[in-house]
Scaffold this motif. Structure first.
Motif, PDB file in Angstrom:
ATOM      1  N   ILE A  64      -7.873 -25.997  33.212  1.00  0.00           N
ATOM      2  CA  ILE A  64      -7.879 -26.427  31.948  1.00  0.00           C
ATOM      3  C   ILE A  64      -8.888 -27.448  31.914  1.00  0.00           C
ATOM      4  O   ILE A  64     -10.079 -27.451  30.925  1.00  0.00           O
ATOM      5  N   GLY A  65      -9.185 -28.378  32.891  1.00  0.00           N
ATOM      6  CA  GLY A  65     -10.318 -29.201  32.981  1.00  0.00           C
ATOM      7  C   GLY A  65     -11.523 -28.501  33.161  1.00  0.00           C
ATOM      8  O   GLY A  65     -12.709 -28.801  32.354  1.00  0.00           O
ATOM      9  N   ALA A  68     -12.581 -26.823  29.904  1.00  0.00           N
ATOM     10  CA  ALA A  68     -13.183 -27.738  28.876  1.00  0.00           C
ATOM     11  C   ALA A  68     -14.574 -28.290  29.117  1.00  0.00           C
ATOM     12  O   ALA A  68     -15.399 -28.192  28.450  1.00  0.00           O
ATOM     13  N   SER A  69     -14.931 -28.376  30.539  1.00  0.00           N
ATOM     14  CA  SER A  69     -16.303 -28.551  30.825  1.00  0.00           C
ATOM     15  C   SER A  69     -17.338 -27.335  30.550  1.00  0.00           C
ATOM     16  O   SER A  69     -18.402 -27.553  29.874  1.00  0.00           O
ATOM     17  N   MET A  71     -16.745 -25.297  27.961  1.00  0.00           N
ATOM     18  CA  MET A  71     -16.859 -25.212  26.611  1.00  0.00           C
ATOM     19  C   MET A  71     -17.919 -26.482  26.158  1.00  0.00           C
ATOM     20  O   MET A  71     -18.853 -26.420  25.350  1.00  0.00           O
ATOM     21  N   ALA A  72     -17.868 -27.763  26.816  1.00  0.00           N
ATOM     22  CA  ALA A  72     -18.719 -28.760  26.452  1.00  0.00           C
ATOM     23  C   ALA A  72     -20.182 -28.336  26.947  1.00  0.00           C
ATOM     24  O   ALA A  72     -21.146 -29.123  26.332  1.00  0.00           O
ATOM     25  N   ALA A  79     -14.837 -20.948  24.140  1.00  0.00           N
ATOM     26  CA  ALA A  79     -14.423 -21.867  23.174  1.00  0.00           C
ATOM     27  C   ALA A  79     -13.658 -21.138  22.015  1.00  0.00           C
ATOM     28  O   ALA A  79     -12.399 -21.495  21.427  1.00  0.00           O
ATOM     29  N   CYS A  83      -9.637 -21.138  21.222  1.00  0.00           N
ATOM     30  CA  CYS A  83      -9.149 -21.784  20.135  1.00  0.00           C
ATOM     31  C   CYS A  83      -8.370 -20.729  19.123  1.00  0.00           C
ATOM     32  O   CYS A  83      -7.359 -21.242  18.696  1.00  0.00           O
TER      33      CYS A  83
END
Length: 88
Positions: A64-65, A68-69, A71-72, A79, A83
């Motif tokens: 998950i982390g 997130a990285s 997607m950032a 993403a 979503c």
């Protein structure tokens, strides 16, 4: 949706079948698969070479982390895919 996927006799055939999805979904799904496989590979290496392993929850948290990285950093299709999965 994973529940609608057919059954395949090889990873290659399954991977190739992803071409039936829309381009955005296909790119996002392939990114997610690569991300998950990478984290599993890292976990495997930690267990074999460092003699330390993580719990399932810890591996999921790493995935998950990492997502997130990604997607950032601009993984737009990933993403969009995640979503949509969360909102479903």
């Amino acid at each position: 949706m994973p529940s609608s996927w057919g059954h395949y006799d090889s990873v290659h055939r399954w991977w190739s079948s992803l071409s039936e999805a829309s381009v955005d979904s296909r790119v996002g799904l392939r990114s997610l698969i690569i991300l998950v496989v990478w984290e599993l590979w890292c976990e495997r290496n930690a267990r074999i070479f460092k003699r330390r392993g993580s719990t399932v929850q810890q591996v999921l948290t790493k995935i998950i982390g990492e997502a997130a990285s990604w997607m950032a950093a601009g993984a737009k299709h990933l993403a969009d895919l995640l979503c949509r999965a969360v909102s479903s």
